[in-house]
Design an enzyme around this catalytic site. Structure first.
Site, PDB file in Angstrom:
ATOM      1  N   ASP A 128       2.738 -17.682  -3.153  1.00 34.02           N
ATOM      2  CA  ASP A 128       3.216 -16.927  -3.935  1.00 34.02           C
ATOM      3  C   ASP A 128       2.309 -15.913  -4.927  1.00 34.02           C
ATOM      4  OD1 ASP A 128       4.873 -14.847  -5.006  1.00 34.02           O
ATOM      5  OD2 ASP A 128       5.930 -16.201  -6.450  1.00 34.02           O
ATOM      6  N   ASP A 131       0.799  -1.005   0.058  1.00 30.57           N
ATOM      7  CA  ASP A 131       0.023   0.064  -0.114  1.00 30.57           C
ATOM      8  C   ASP A 131       0.902   1.250  -0.194  1.00 30.57           C
ATOM      9  OD1 ASP A 131       0.840  -0.561   2.781  1.00 30.57           O
ATOM     10  OD2 ASP A 131      -0.748   0.809   3.511  1.00 30.57           O
TER      11      ASP A 131
HETATM   12  O1  9MR Z   1       3.015  -6.056   9.766  1.00 33.08           O
HETATM   13  C1  9MR Z   1       1.560  -5.886  10.109  1.00 33.08           C
HETATM   14  C2  9MR Z   1       1.091  -7.001  10.867  1.00 33.08           C
HETATM   15  O2  9MR Z   1       2.046  -7.114  12.044  1.00 33.08           O
HETATM   16  C3  9MR Z   1      -0.418  -6.783  11.333  1.00 33.08           C
HETATM   17  O3  9MR Z   1      -0.678  -8.071  11.814  1.00 33.08           O
HETATM   18  C4  9MR Z   1      -1.134  -6.608  10.132  1.00 33.08           C
HETATM   19  C5  9MR Z   1      -2.708  -6.347  10.147  1.00 33.08           C
HETATM   20  O4  9MR Z   1      -2.835  -5.314  11.040  1.00 33.08           O
HETATM   21  O5  9MR Z   1      -0.591  -5.464   9.437  1.00 33.08           O
HETATM   22  C6  9MR Z   1       0.309  -5.673   8.858  1.00 33.08           C
HETATM   23  O6  9MR Z   1       1.086  -4.270   8.332  1.00 33.08           O
HETATM   24  C7  9MR Z   1       0.564  -3.824   7.319  1.00 33.08           C
HETATM   25  C8  9MR Z   1      -0.220  -2.672   7.438  1.00 33.08           C
HETATM   26  O7  9MR Z   1      -1.149  -2.690   8.524  1.00 33.08           O
HETATM   27  C9  9MR Z   1      -0.516  -1.775   6.159  1.00 33.08           C
HETATM   28  N1  9MR Z   1       0.592  -1.931   5.207  1.00 33.08           N
HETATM   29  C10 9MR Z   1       0.843  -3.130   4.925  1.00 33.08           C
HETATM   30  C11 9MR Z   1       1.608  -3.808   6.221  1.00 33.08           C
HETATM   31  C12 9MR Z   1       2.073  -5.045   5.891  1.00 33.08           C
HETATM   32  O8  9MR Z   1       1.140  -6.293   5.519  1.00 33.08           O
END
Ligand code: 9MR
Length: 614
Positions: free
Chosen positions: A585, A211
């Site tokens: 993947d 994102d």
């Molecule tokens: O890395 C994050 C993970 O620990 C959480 O469980 C998850 C759900 O909240 O979000 C991950 O982070 C994401 C972030 O919220 C938005 N940008 C992408 C990140 C990687 O997936």
């Protein structure tokens, strides 16, 4: 200050529902691929038959550990044969039977050919009629990954064109989010309703992941790791490899180490997220800036038409800024004294603002258009920031904040699950253990011993497994590869502190896991290995959805196995997977296959460590 709740681990489960909902809504929008499109692509998943002789597909260092895992139900040892590229036998022996492995659900044997120290390319390992992917044995094995995993950050930059001359023609793109239509940010970004009555210039920085949000807690962690990697390399006499003109960044040739040029791009952004003097809660940092609603895949950064919004400041973001900016003040001082001074001023103001606002928490519910990055316990952020400020200034007030923190003495600051944007106590310990400071000798010894005992715990955990992963079998959460890599960096620091080889072995075997020695025979790093991830979730590197767009560039690591199955593709394709096999993947599987700055940062850190010679 709230009491610590230790140990903690990334809580994918609680926040995932919101992100999942966002993504499901996204699938319904016209610009996003329909669910059926996402699943129609053929891509190797957990069910694809991997080679059953699992190796580091990049290879092994001549003087490093060389182990492979063989999947076999046999309860007796099996003969193995190492062959060179010409098919000649280079070494042979018999496996050690390991048996049931909880994380992979497989029955494992181990091959150890560490004593073979010759170099070459195209080696293979054959056991019981099955042959591994080919791999190299060479001293410069990690040079390429060191550069590529760092260059990932350049390609994630917001607010600057990505140049073909640096990134390659396929990856070139105009600057994103500089206020040029259809972009609606990031030069004058308003707050979400009720948070502020002004707009702020928050251009620059790195996009977080697939994102295009920018989140202070995750940015602070990632930039800290890059700068920490440089500081470690410098301390151990290896800074030249990260010096000026070593990376593909636009600042090449400015006499500043390139990794610091890259990190500065993010540090400048983090400081722009700080509330200016004269405004309510001045000195605090806004928690994040992102789109008002989730955008679909693909969306090129310069084509993102969503309004951008600043979200309420948080204590965690403020302390993250304090820690990263304090580190900046120390590490950049020899290269740019004015910038270093600006960092220190920002860090001090952030620290004071956090003390005045010690419990402003980012909520887990705030996940429309961007991730929540929520954190309900910030005592660890206070500790980390105090440690950085103390290491930089030596001032008594920061020392007192360190020594009075429960995180200075807690026995479980190093969780088996690894540190994270949510659990930063370990970072404070790593700083105090390695950067010269005035703590009393007994305190210093205790801090250092805590790093070494954390590394010992990782080694014994690895020794009990079929794949030697520094993660417990219930640790395969969203971003598990980041957690694995973070634990690898702790072993590398223990190696620096003790010069005991077993810690280097642990750090290098961490890379073995990430590069293919795992349940799926999957190298999680684009461009590295015969069977490497290439369809990671990303709005621009979205080749799987649009053939005119590129795959992720070489050196991009996938989030990795996540037993939580927190996206529609994972739910459909990975039912019943063993924890370490819950990966696919596919670009739609954001909970197993996204890229993110906080996962590439420890990969880059470890690659730089592994690339050092002599
Ligand atoms: O890395 C994050 C993970 O620990 C959480 O469980 C998850 C759900 O909240 O979000 C991950 O982070 C994401 C972030 O919220 C938005 N940008 C992408 C990140 C990687 O997936």
């Amino acid at each position: 200050m709230p009491l610590p709740q230790l140990p903690r681990r990334p809580r994918g489960a609680r926040t995932a529902t919101a992100l999942l909902t966002g993504a499901l809504l996204l699938i319904a929008t016209p610009s996003a691929p329909a669910a059926s499109t996402a699943t129609a692509h053929t891509s190797p998943g957990a069910s694809a038959a991997p080679s059953a002789v699992q190796v580091n597909q990049l290879g092994y260092l001549p003087d490093g550990p060389k182990r492979a895992t063989v999947v076999s139900p046999s309860t007796t040892a099996l003969p193995w044969r190492l062959r060179d590229a010409a098919g000649r036998t280079a070494a042979s022996g018999t496996t050690a039977v390991r048996g049931a492995d909880a994380a992979s659900g497989q029955s494992a044997h181990l091959v150890d050919f560490s004593s073979y120290q010759r170099t070459g390319t195209g080696y293979t390992l054959t056991v019981d009629g099955r042959t591994s992917h080919p791999f190299d044995i060479r001293a410069n094995l990690y040079d390429g990954l060191r550069a590529d995993s760092m260059s990932f950050f350049y390609q994630q930059r917001s607010g600057i064109p990505i140049e073909a001359s640096l990134a390659g023609a396929a990856y070139a793109r105009p600057a994103g989010h500089l206020g040029a239509a259809p972009n609606q940010g990031d030069t004058t970004v308003p707050c979400v309703s009720g948070v502020c009555d002004y707009a702020q210039d928050v251009r620059g920085g790195w996009y977080d992941a697939g994102d295009q949000g920018k989140y202070v807690v995750n940015g602070g962690l990632a930039v800290w790791q890059l700068v920490n990697s440089f500081e470690r390399a410098k301390r151990t006499g290896h800074a030249a490899a990260l010096g000026d003109s070593t990376l593909r960044v636009p600042e090449r040739g400015n006499r500043v180490p390139d990794v610091l040029d890259e990190a500065r791009w993010e540090l400048e952004f983090l400081m722009r997220m700080q509330i200016p003097e004269g405004k309510p809660r001045a000195g605090m940092a806004f928690h994040k800036v992102h789109d008002a609603a989730w955008t679909g895949l693909p969306t090129r950064p310069e084509q993102d038409a969503e309004p951008r919004e600043l979200h309420a400041p948080s204590t965690a973001a403020t302390l993250n800024l304090a820690a990263a900016a304090a580190q900046c003040a120390r590490v950049y001082a020899p290269y740019d004294a004015a910038f270093a001074a600006r960092c220190l001023d920002s860090a001090r103001r952030a620290w004071a603002a956090a003390q005045a606002n010690p419990d402003v928490l980012a909520p887990g519910s705030d996940s429309t258009g961007g991730g929540a990055y929520d954190d309900s316990e910030v005592g660890d952020e206070f500790y980390w920031a105090a440690a950085e400020l103390y290491a930089t200034t030596g001032e008594a007030r920061y020392r007192d904040a360190v020594t009075s923190s429960p995180y200075q003495t807690a026995s479980d600051v190093f969780s088996p699950f690894g540190f994270s944007w949510q659990a930063t106590g370990a970072l404070g310990r790593l700083v105090l253990a390695t950067v010269p400071n005035g703590l009393p000798a007994a305190d210093l010894a205790r801090v250092r011993a805590s790093v070494v005992s954390a590394a010992d715990a990782q080694l014994s955990r690895m020794a009990g497994q079929g794949y030697a992963v520094p993660l417990p079998s219930d640790g395969y959460v969203w971003g598990s590869n980041g957690q694995v890599a973070n634990n690898g960096t702790v072993m590398a620091v223990a190696y620096e502190l003790t010069e005991q080889r077993r810690y280097r072995t642990g750090a290098l075997e961490t890379l073995d896991y990430l590069l293919g020695r795992n349940a799926l025979g999957q190298s999680y790093v684009t461009g590295y290995g015969d069977r490497a991830s290439q369809n990671q979730h990303h709005r621009f590197w979205a080749h799987q959805y649009d053939a005119s767009l590129p795959n992720p560039p070489a050196g991009s690591i996938a989030g990795g196995a996540n037993a939580g199955l927190q996206d529609p593709v994972a739910v459909e394709k990975l039912q019943g997977c063993a924890p370490a096999a819950c990966y696919i993947d596919d670009i739609g599987s954001y909970s197993t296959n996204e890229v993110a700055i906080n996962w590439n940062a420890p990969l880059a850190w470890l690659a730089a460590f592994a690339a050092e010679r002599g």
